[in-house]
Write a protein that holds these residues in place. Structure first.
Motif, PDB file in Angstrom:
ATOM      1  N   PHE A   1      27.738 -30.601 111.280  1.00  0.00           N
ATOM      2  CA  PHE A   1      26.453 -30.572 110.581  1.00  0.00           C
ATOM      3  C   PHE A   1      25.323 -30.201 111.532  1.00  0.00           C
ATOM      4  CE2 PHE A   1      22.441 -32.242 109.184  1.00  0.00           C
ATOM      5  CZ  PHE A   1      22.382 -31.799 107.878  1.00  0.00           C
ATOM      6  N   VAL A   2      25.302 -30.854 112.691  1.00  0.00           N
ATOM      7  CA  VAL A   2      24.236 -30.595 113.659  1.00  0.00           C
ATOM      8  C   VAL A   2      24.305 -29.147 114.134  1.00  0.00           C
ATOM      9  CG1 VAL A   2      23.286 -31.242 115.901  1.00  0.00           C
ATOM     10  CG2 VAL A   2      24.156 -33.010 114.366  1.00  0.00           C
ATOM     11  N   ALA A   3      25.502 -28.687 114.429  1.00  0.00           N
ATOM     12  CA  ALA A   3      25.672 -27.315 114.914  1.00  0.00           C
ATOM     13  C   ALA A   3      25.209 -26.313 113.857  1.00  0.00           C
ATOM     14  CB  ALA A   3      27.135 -27.070 115.264  1.00  0.00           C
ATOM     15  N   ASP A   4      25.462 -26.623 112.602  1.00  0.00           N
ATOM     16  CA  ASP A   4      25.140 -25.715 111.515  1.00  0.00           C
ATOM     17  C   ASP A   4      23.656 -25.754 111.186  1.00  0.00           C
ATOM     18  OD1 ASP A   4      25.793 -23.821 109.684  1.00  0.00           O
ATOM     19  OD2 ASP A   4      26.232 -25.246 108.088  1.00  0.00           O
ATOM     20  N   PHE A   5      23.063 -26.970 111.213  1.00  0.00           N
ATOM     21  CA  PHE A   5      21.673 -27.124 110.802  1.00  0.00           C
ATOM     22  C   PHE A   5      20.717 -26.545 111.832  1.00  0.00           C
ATOM     23  CE2 PHE A   5      17.715 -29.508 110.122  1.00  0.00           C
ATOM     24  CZ  PHE A   5      17.503 -29.160 108.803  1.00  0.00           C
ATOM     25  N   ILE A   6      21.057 -26.714 113.098  1.00  0.00           N
ATOM     26  CA  ILE A   6      20.159 -26.252 114.150  1.00  0.00           C
ATOM     27  C   ILE A   6      20.601 -24.890 114.646  1.00  0.00           C
ATOM     28  CG2 ILE A   6      19.181 -26.795 116.403  1.00  0.00           C
ATOM     29  CD1 ILE A   6      19.198 -29.609 115.612  1.00  0.00           C
ATOM     30  N   GLY A   7      19.824 -23.889 114.351  1.00  0.00           N
ATOM     31  CA  GLY A   7      20.135 -22.534 114.777  1.00  0.00           C
ATOM     32  C   GLY A   7      21.310 -21.965 114.008  1.00  0.00           C
ATOM     33  N   GLU A   8      21.756 -20.799 114.468  1.00  0.00           N
ATOM     34  CA  GLU A   8      22.901 -20.148 113.840  1.00  0.00           C
ATOM     35  C   GLU A   8      24.147 -20.518 114.628  1.00  0.00           C
ATOM     36  OE1 GLU A   8      22.391 -15.743 112.252  1.00  0.00           O
ATOM     37  OE2 GLU A   8      21.299 -16.119 114.094  1.00  0.00           O
ATOM     38  N   THR A   9      25.240 -20.709 113.938  1.00  0.00           N
ATOM     39  CA  THR A   9      26.488 -21.025 114.633  1.00  0.00           C
ATOM     40  C   THR A   9      27.649 -20.331 113.940  1.00  0.00           C
ATOM     41  OG1 THR A   9      25.617 -23.216 115.142  1.00  0.00           O
ATOM     42  CG2 THR A   9      27.955 -22.887 115.492  1.00  0.00           C
ATOM     43  N   ASN A  10      28.587 -19.844 114.756  1.00  0.00           N
ATOM     44  CA  ASN A  10      29.861 -19.369 114.219  1.00  0.00           C
ATOM     45  C   ASN A  10      30.869 -20.498 114.321  1.00  0.00           C
ATOM     46  OD1 ASN A  10      29.332 -16.460 113.773  1.00  0.00           O
ATOM     47  ND2 ASN A  10      28.891 -16.536 115.964  1.00  0.00           N
ATOM     48  N   PHE A  11      31.532 -20.772 113.220  1.00  0.00           N
ATOM     49  CA  PHE A  11      32.600 -21.772 113.263  1.00  0.00           C
ATOM     50  C   PHE A  11      33.937 -21.046 113.160  1.00  0.00           C
ATOM     51  CE2 PHE A  11      28.969 -24.062 111.450  1.00  0.00           C
ATOM     52  CZ  PHE A  11      28.877 -25.091 112.384  1.00  0.00           C
ATOM     53  N   LEU A  12      34.807 -21.292 114.126  1.00  0.00           N
ATOM     54  CA  LEU A  12      36.130 -20.689 114.103  1.00  0.00           C
ATOM     55  C   LEU A  12      37.150 -21.811 114.009  1.00  0.00           C
ATOM     56  CD1 LEU A  12      35.572 -18.218 117.082  1.00  0.00           C
ATOM     57  CD2 LEU A  12      35.386 -17.703 114.639  1.00  0.00           C
ATOM     58  N   VAL A  13      38.076 -21.661 113.083  1.00  0.00           N
ATOM     59  CA  VAL A  13      39.097 -22.687 112.911  1.00  0.00           C
ATOM     60  C   VAL A  13      40.323 -22.284 113.725  1.00  0.00           C
ATOM     61  CG1 VAL A  13      40.560 -23.887 111.263  1.00  0.00           C
ATOM     62  CG2 VAL A  13      38.236 -23.227 110.631  1.00  0.00           C
ATOM     63  N   GLY A  14      40.856 -23.239 114.448  1.00  0.00           N
ATOM     64  CA  GLY A  14      42.029 -22.937 115.258  1.00  0.00           C
ATOM     65  C   GLY A  14      42.961 -24.123 115.337  1.00  0.00           C
ATOM     66  N   VAL A  15      44.109 -23.902 115.953  1.00  0.00           N
ATOM     67  CA  VAL A  15      45.105 -24.967 116.113  1.00  0.00           C
ATOM     68  C   VAL A  15      45.260 -25.242 117.604  1.00  0.00           C
ATOM     69  CG1 VAL A  15      47.492 -25.634 115.690  1.00  0.00           C
ATOM     70  CG2 VAL A  15      46.265 -24.233 114.015  1.00  0.00           C
ATOM     71  N   VAL A  16      45.280 -26.541 117.947  1.00  0.00           N
ATOM     72  CA  VAL A  16      45.394 -26.932 119.350  1.00  0.00           C
ATOM     73  C   VAL A  16      46.821 -26.671 119.836  1.00  0.00           C
ATOM     74  CG1 VAL A  16      45.214 -28.856 120.964  1.00  0.00           C
ATOM     75  CG2 VAL A  16      43.597 -28.662 119.053  1.00  0.00           C
ATOM     76  N   LYS A  17      46.903 -25.899 120.906  1.00  0.00           N
ATOM     77  CA  LYS A  17      48.231 -25.607 121.475  1.00  0.00           C
ATOM     78  C   LYS A  17      48.565 -26.594 122.585  1.00  0.00           C
ATOM     79  CE  LYS A  17      49.248 -21.965 119.032  1.00  0.00           C
ATOM     80  NZ  LYS A  17      50.237 -22.156 117.964  1.00  0.00           N
ATOM     81  N   ALA A  18      47.539 -26.929 123.359  1.00  0.00           N
ATOM     82  CA  ALA A  18      47.757 -27.878 124.450  1.00  0.00           C
ATOM     83  C   ALA A  18      46.430 -28.533 124.777  1.00  0.00           C
ATOM     84  CB  ALA A  18      48.305 -27.141 125.679  1.00  0.00           C
TER      85      ALA A  18
END
Lengths: 292, 362
Positions: B233-250
């Motif tokens: 929420f904070v990342a999205d509300f303040i400024g522009e942000t790209n959200f990338l979804v990923g899977v943790v490998k290690a």
């Protein structure tokens, strides 16, 4: 997971969006209808005001008989000012109107403030009851009040008239003041309290000065209603408490004379001045509040 | 050095209006002399929080302390705070001098002092000689300054400001932001500032509390809130942000390796280590990404330019990855004639510093 929607995309979409505006179509028909309606309105006004004009005109008629015009005179007005009974009735009317206006303006304003500012159990039924004196027929209210005074063994006189007039005037004052309060910006009261004014100081220095035009308008309305009330006064009056409308009624029983026309004309003038004043007060001084 | 005193403290404060919880278990500590902003979208509870401090609302649970003193049910007129209202709330039936003097008159300050302090306050907000005007004769910006003078003239411990610049036009707002900030530094009074404008909060505040749905999500200085948002929420509300979804490998040694878009795994700094196989969101600011025609190193992510939007100071590229995720990239236009380096449809490689990426868990 949705792909990220960025503001840039929205911006592009907004730029691409085409604005569609439609011009309002002009009406050609209805010119005749509008003329017909104007005529209808004019007739309505004539119906309402012609009797009043005739009343005023004949109060200057030199003839004793009210039907034919015999020249201009101010005699009837002169006779009026020397008539002791009319003078006494006028004094009674003024006492009743002044007292009931003062009391009902204070109580009505308090009711309006209470209803507008606070929530309490039974507010809705109380609100409905408050409007009752405005909507129920005068005659019903008159009978009710008479019953009340008889049951409580109060002698009929100026006192009972004053109480009756307060009873219906509170509602009118409350309605007028509430209309004013509806436009009142509550943050002004909060600002006063924020600046160290307690509840009483807030009321005296901020709320009351700002709703004062409404309070005065309500008071004037109350005064007008009180001074020309007949039905309720007739039922609650006692010996020696004849008000002006009751006196006129008594005089009419002996025949309509130009003297009565003169008296009625003067009451009409006084009422009109009061109502106009009330309207001016209600309209005026409001800009500041709406702006804030 | 003596420890700084707390100007305002909220301790587990909650406030409900009917079925709506406007403020939900909020704890905040605002230091003396601080410019503190409550930032959030409308309906997040920031104004209610301010009104709880002012005393216009009383908390259902929790305590409000001002200058270390528990407020309990103390009415607004006994609290050592003053408020600048969103609509200014100047008294329309008084002139400017009477408006500014109101608080001093109520506190029975001697008359000579009132006159001196009122003209000093008007001087401070650069409105000298306006004493006898009426509020409706002033412009919005001038009314705003009068509201400020009316509050500051009382020398409160804390000044509460409820979106005071909201009604002003863009240019005036920018000017007033700087003016407010310098005024606050000059008078040294604690400011609690409510705003929904993230840029305003970033430029003016010492610290920002980001609120959403009655809760405080993060309290940090502006650069921390911007660079190191605690959650999505904070990342999205303040400024522009790209959200990338990923899977943790290690995961290990303060870093997590995340595979995004089926491409080569990326290393992301992580304070709390996620488990292997967990789905996570990583956040990256558009201006932290650079575009390249050839992959500069192993960590670059490939994509195709979808749209190009020219913004003057920068050019914005919308880059589609292979899984149709769109990434916004902002490139500063440092040189004339280079405003579009990559045309639509061009194959590009996205690259960023490892530290620029934030790992968020939903």
């Amino acid at each position: 997971m949705q792909p990220t929607r960025t503001r840039a995309i929205e911006k592009i979409k907004a730029m691409k969006a085409v604005k569609g505006t439609r011009r309002p179509r002009r009406r050609r028909r209805g010119r005749w209808l509008s003329r017909l309606l104007s005529l209808h309105g004019l007739l309505g006004y004539i119906f309402l005001y012609l009797p009043i004009v005739i009343l005023v005109v004949f109060s200057f008629n030199a003839s004793r008989h009210a039907v034919a015009w015999r020249g201009f005179t101010l005699d009837w007005y002169a006779a009026l000012f020397t008539n002791k009974q009319v003078g006494a009735a006028l004094v009674n009317s003024l006492i009743v109107a002044a007292t009931s206006t003062a009391v009902s303006t204070i109580l009505g304003t308090m009711v309006a403030l209470g209803m507008e500012r606070y929530e309490f159990p039974g507010k809705l039924p109380f609100d409905a009851l408050l409007y009752l004196p405005i909507v129920i027929p005068d005659i019903a209210m008159a009978v009710m009040l008479l019953l009340f005074f008889v049951l409580s063994r109060m002698g009929l006189g100026l006192m009972t008239i004053v109480i009756s007039h307060i009873a219906f005037n509170i509602s009118f004052v409350a309605v007028v003041v509430r209309a004013r309060l509806a436009f009142f910006d509550v943050s002004l009261e909060e600002a006063a309290q924020d600046l160290y004014a307690d509840e009483w100081q807030t009321l005296r220095r901020v709320t009351l000065p700002l709703i004062m035009p409404g309070v005065l308008a309500g008071g004037l309305l109350a005064f007008t209603l009180s001074i020309d009330d007949f039905v309720i006064t007739f039922f609650t009056a006692g010996p020696g408490s004849t008000t002006l409308p009751l006196r006129i009624y008594g005089m009419v029983k002996l025949g309509v004379t130009p003297e009565i026309n003169a008296l009625s004309s003067m009451m009409l003038l006084a009422s009109m001045v009061l109502v106009l004043l009330s309207l001016v007060l209600r309209k005026g001084g409001g800009e500041g509040i709406e702006l804030a | 050095m003596t420890p700084r005193q707390n100007a305002v403290q909220l301790s587990q404060v909650s406030k409900r209006f009917g079925r709506v919880t406007a403020v939900d278990d909020v704890s905040l500590t605002i230091e003396d002399g601080e410019f503190f902003s409550l930032l959030g979208p409308s309906g997040c509870g920031k104004t209610t929080t301010l009104r709880l401090i002012a005393g216009f609302e009383l908390p259902d649970r929790g305590d409000v302390f001002i200058g270390g003193k528990r407020q309990g049910e103390t009415p607004p007129y006994q609290r050592p705070v003053n408020t600048v209202f969103q609509n200014y709330a100047l008294f329309p039936h008084m002139n400017i001098a009477e408006n500014v003097a109101f608080g001093l008159i109520m506190r029975k300050v001697p008359k000579q002092d009132i006159l001196r302090r009122v003209s000093a306050a008007l001087e401070m907000v650069r409105l000298p000689g306006m004493e006898h005007r009426r509020p409706d004769q002033l412009s919005g910006g001038q009314q705003q300054r009068v509201a400020l003078a009316r509050a500051l003239v009382n020398e409160p411990q804390v000044l509460l400001l409820d979106e005071p610049l909201g009604a002003l036009d863009m240019k005036l707002r920018k000017a007033m932001q700087l003016e407010l900030k310098s005024l606050q530094e000059r008078v040294g009074i604690t400011f609690v500032y409510v705003t929904h404008d993230q840029e305003e909060a970033l430029t003016m505040s010492d610290r920002i509390a980001v609120m959403s749905r009655g809760r405080v999500l993060q309290v940090d200085p502006p650069h921390e809130v911007y660079e190191r948002p605690l959650n999505r929420f904070v990342a999205d509300f303040i400024g522009e942000t790209n959200f990338l979804v990923g899977v943790v490998k290690a995961a290990g040694r303060g870093k997590a390796t995340v595979a995004v878009d089926g491409q080569l795994p990326l290393e992301v700094p992580a304070e709390r280590l996620p488990g292997t196989g967990e789905e996570v969101t990583i956040a990256i600011r558009p201006e932290k990404i650079s575009l390249h025609a050839e992959p500069p190193d192993q960590r670059a992510v490939a994509g195709t330019v979808d749209e190009v939007v020219y913004f003057g100071t920068n050019t914005c590229y919308l880059v589609a990855l292979t899984d149709q995720t769109t990434v916004t990239v902002r490139c500063q236009n440092q040189q004339v004639g280079q405003h579009v380096s990559f045309p639509q449809g061009a194959r590009v490689y996205l690259h960023w510093q490892q530290e620029s990426v934030r790992l968020l868990r939903e």
